[in-house]
Design an enzyme around this catalytic site. Structure first.
Site, PDB file in Angstrom:
ATOM      1  CG  ASP A   1      39.964  64.920  47.587  1.00  0.00           C
ATOM      2  OD1 ASP A   1      40.311  63.866  47.988  1.00  0.00           O
ATOM      3  OD2 ASP A   1      40.483  66.167  47.491  1.00  0.00           O
TER       4      ASP A   1
ATOM      5  CG  HIS B   1      39.767  34.528  40.722  1.00  0.00           C
ATOM      6  ND1 HIS B   1      38.465  34.739  40.097  1.00  0.00           N
ATOM      7  CD2 HIS B   1      40.305  33.929  39.700  1.00  0.00           C
ATOM      8  CE1 HIS B   1      38.418  34.430  38.815  1.00  0.00           C
ATOM      9  NE2 HIS B   1      39.457  33.940  38.396  1.00  0.00           N
TER      10      HIS B   1
ATOM     11  CG  ASP C   1      48.112  34.075  37.018  1.00  0.00           C
ATOM     12  OD1 ASP C   1      48.392  35.106  36.292  1.00  0.00           O
ATOM     13  OD2 ASP C   1      46.963  33.433  36.883  1.00  0.00           O
TER      14      ASP C   1
ATOM     15  CG  ASP D   1      47.554  35.894  32.225  1.00  0.00           C
ATOM     16  OD1 ASP D   1      47.799  35.718  33.337  1.00  0.00           O
ATOM     17  OD2 ASP D   1      46.237  35.330  31.801  1.00  0.00           O
TER      18      ASP D   1
ATOM     19  CG  HIS E   1      41.282  27.445  35.508  1.00  0.00           C
ATOM     20  ND1 HIS E   1      42.076  27.363  34.464  1.00  0.00           N
ATOM     21  CD2 HIS E   1      41.896  27.175  36.433  1.00  0.00           C
ATOM     22  CE1 HIS E   1      43.203  26.956  34.707  1.00  0.00           C
ATOM     23  NE2 HIS E   1      43.409  26.833  36.264  1.00  0.00           N
TER      24      HIS E   1
ATOM     25  CG  HIS F   1      42.176  33.925  29.013  1.00  0.00           C
ATOM     26  ND1 HIS F   1      43.068  35.204  28.578  1.00  0.00           N
ATOM     27  CD2 HIS F   1      42.791  33.501  29.903  1.00  0.00           C
ATOM     28  CE1 HIS F   1      43.879  35.261  29.660  1.00  0.00           C
ATOM     29  NE2 HIS F   1      43.948  34.158  30.394  1.00  0.00           N
TER      30      HIS F   1
ATOM     31  CG  HIS G   1      40.173  37.200  31.232  1.00  0.00           C
ATOM     32  ND1 HIS G   1      39.561  37.017  32.503  1.00  0.00           N
ATOM     33  CD2 HIS G   1      41.604  36.525  31.564  1.00  0.00           C
ATOM     34  CE1 HIS G   1      40.232  36.256  33.125  1.00  0.00           C
ATOM     35  NE2 HIS G   1      41.248  35.875  32.874  1.00  0.00           N
TER      36      HIS G   1
ATOM     37  CD  GLU H   1      45.356  30.784  31.932  1.00  0.00           C
ATOM     38  OE1 GLU H   1      45.054  30.956  33.349  1.00  0.00           O
ATOM     39  OE2 GLU H   1      44.762  31.939  31.479  1.00  0.00           O
TER      40      GLU H   1
ATOM     41  CE1 TYR I   1      44.882  25.938  40.373  1.00  0.00           C
ATOM     42  CE2 TYR I   1      43.675  24.632  38.909  1.00  0.00           C
ATOM     43  CZ  TYR I   1      44.803  25.613  39.149  1.00  0.00           C
ATOM     44  OH  TYR I   1      44.968  26.342  37.989  1.00  0.00           O
TER      45      TYR I   1
ATOM     46  NE  ARG J   1      46.639  29.707  36.886  1.00  0.00           N
ATOM     47  CZ  ARG J   1      46.232  30.189  38.029  1.00  0.00           C
ATOM     48  NH1 ARG J   1      45.532  29.179  38.630  1.00  0.00           N
ATOM     49  NH2 ARG J   1      46.350  31.431  38.584  1.00  0.00           N
TER      50      ARG J   1
ATOM     51  CD  GLU K   1      48.109  32.408  32.539  1.00  0.00           C
ATOM     52  OE1 GLU K   1      48.169  32.695  33.521  1.00  0.00           O
ATOM     53  OE2 GLU K   1      47.218  33.056  31.497  1.00  0.00           O
TER      54      GLU K   1
HETATM   55  N1  GLY Z   1      45.498  35.882  35.408  1.00  0.00           N
HETATM   56  C1  GLY Z   1      44.322  35.738  34.957  1.00  0.00           C
HETATM   57  C2  GLY Z   1      44.391  34.454  34.299  1.00  0.00           C
HETATM   58  O1  GLY Z   1      45.125  33.812  33.965  1.00  0.00           O
HETATM   59  O2  GLY Z   1      43.373  34.343  33.241  1.00  0.00           O
HETATM   60 MN    MN Z   2      47.238  34.208  34.652  1.00  0.00          MN
HETATM   61 MN    MN Z   3      45.381  33.560  31.958  1.00  0.00          MN
END
Ligand code: GLY
Ligand code: MN
Ligand code: MN
Length: 455
Positions: free
Chosen positions: A61, A266, A283, A294, A375, A379, A386, A404, A408, A417, A419
């Site tokens: 439940d 990730h 992150d 973020d 990457h 964004h 995102h 960001e 790596y 990284r 950001e």
């Molecule tokens: N934490 C997800 C990104 O940096 O896009």
């Molecule tokens: Mn991030």
């Molecule tokens: Mn991000």
């Protein structure tokens, strides 16, 4: 608690009707402005329907915590399940031009789940005068559909959406299309992407609130970090700081990745010890009032970068600073990403990771820098981390982005990284994390001081 002869009567309505919100919501005027933006983009005779999310089940439940559908929230400010919004600006009766449906409460719901919004509270939050119970939605639709020329239905058109589960919106859309197969159907998503990408003043202020809480958590972690600390202990410090400042928690699953783990983009298991000599990539970002922040910072576990770590760090920082300057009104995101790739290439050559001649001869569709920076650089950021936005139109004032870049290097057990979150202004950009340390010296100094300072 007053006694009642009816065990299901609300014992103390005052208690159950108390509006419960841990965050300060945006004003009803802002939600009116958001709806006006949508209405303006709709063709004459259009009737738009927006639904909330379901409460998702787990097993037995159990259920997940409720997470409101971002579009419904953007247009109404209502953070409650079983909510529906109708926008019908051309309706004959002015009362039908916008109608909000909210879940009717009952004594049993009040006792087991607590307060739900009253109609008056829903009006106060959203600025919508005509609030009805969700149970009357079908009857209202039946009455209004003959007046409508087209149905505007919403759907998830995010570039990277991948969802095997049918949403409440998809379910309700299918029902409506089956019931009214001769009505033209139009898509609300392109308009939602357009209007949500250009933030209103109060939205930027709410993102700033989220950013400020995230910044507090970073300062705490700079003081907390030392060899032997587990990644999940860092996560716990961050979560604690978020929640005690009115956030409901993380805007996305946080990444606390030390050493080699930082090369897993990730990485979310966060279950390894932070080792002396390693860099830990963190992150994380809190949500506040539905809006995301973020942040990424990569810091030395023992408080001091090695010369190589410092060089890689400064290369990433250089790319980040240069990239930020490029995010201006008029720029296309595809061009921006290409330019950032070039800046990254130069840094990777300097670090000895790429060869200049090989870069000159590379296939432009498969640039070599992707081996170390796989990457995107930016964004959209907003109600979704995102966030939705217009990827093929020029950047405009009021858009909010992350910046960001990262490098790596698996063979060096190192991932860095950095950001930040920026708002595009008329002639440049405002970095929402500008007061947050990111220079090597600042980070090392704060980590050293932090050991003695209470945060
Ligand atoms: N934490 C997800 C990104 O940096 O896009
Ligand atoms: Mn991030
Ligand atoms: Mn991000």
């Amino acid at each position: 608690m007053p006694r009642s002869s009816n065990p299901l009567a609300i014992p103390d309505p005052g208690f159950y009707l108390r509006p419960i919100m841990r965050y300060t919501p945006l004003s009803a005027a802002t939600y009116r402005e958001h709806r006006a933006r949508f209405n303006q983009a709709m063709d004459k005779g259009g009737l738009a329907v927006f639904h909330s999310n379901d409460i998702m089940p787990t097993s037995a439940d159990g259920s997940m915590p409720f997470h409101q559908a971002a579009d419904l929230f953007y247009l109404s400010g209502i953070d409650q399940e079983e909510t529906v919004l109708l926008l019908f600006p051309g309706a004959h009766d002015p009362r039908d031009r916008e109608i909000l449906f909210v879940r009717e409460t009952s004594p049993a719901i009040a006792i087991w789940e607590g307060a739900k919004l009253t109609k008056a509270q829903a009006t106060e939050l959203s600025g919508i005068a005509n609030v009805q119970w969700t149970s009357s939605y079908d009857d209202v639709i039946k009455r209004l559909m003959p007046q409508a020329d087209a149905l505007y239905l919403n759907s998830n058109e995010h570039l990277r959406q991948s969802n095997e589960v049918q949403t409440r919106e998809e379910r309700k859309n299918a029902e409506l299309r089956a019931r009214y197969p001769l009505h033209a159907v139009k898509r609300s998503a392109p308009t939602m992407h357009r209007i949500r990408s250009r933030k209103t003043t109060e939205e930027v202020a709410q993102i700033r609130n989220a950013v400020n809480i995230t910044a507090k958590a970073l300062r705490k972690v700079l003081a907390y970090m030392k060899p032997g600390v587990m990644e999940y202990e860092v996560e716990a410090e961050i979560t604690h700081e978020f929640i005690r400042h009115g956030s409901r928690g993380h805007a996305y699953t946080p990444i606390i990745a030390s050493g080699r783990n930082a090369c897993v983009l990730h990485y979310i298991t966060n279950d390894a010890p932070c080792k002396d000599g390693d860099v830990v990539l963190m992150d994380f970002g809190c949500e506040y009032g539905g809006y995301a922040s973020d942040l990424t910072r990569s810091i030395p576990v023992n408080g001091k970068f090695t010369p190589r770590q410092r060089d890689v760090y400064n290369a990433v920082l250089h790319v980040q600073k240069e990239a930020t300057k490029l995010l201006r009104p008029g720029t296309f995101l595809a061009d921006y990403h290409k330019q950032v790739g070039g800046i990254m290439e130069e840094q990777l050559i300097k670090l000895g990771l790429l060869d200049k001649k090989e870069v000159a001869a590379q296939d432009p569709d498969r640039p070599l820098y992707k081996k170390y920076f796989m990457h995107g650089t930016s964004h959209f950021l907003g109600l979704d981390v995102h966030d939705v936005g217009l990827w093929t139109e020029p950047i405009t004032e009021g858009m909010v982005f992350t910046v960001e870049p990262g490098i790596y290097i698996l063979e060096e057990n190192l991932g860095i990284r950095i950001e930040n979150n920026i708002v595009v202004t008329k002639d440049g950009q405002d970095d929402l994390f500008k007061d947050i340390p990111r220079e090597v010296e600042e980070i090392e100094e704060l980590m050293a001081q932090g050991k003695h300072v209470k945060v």
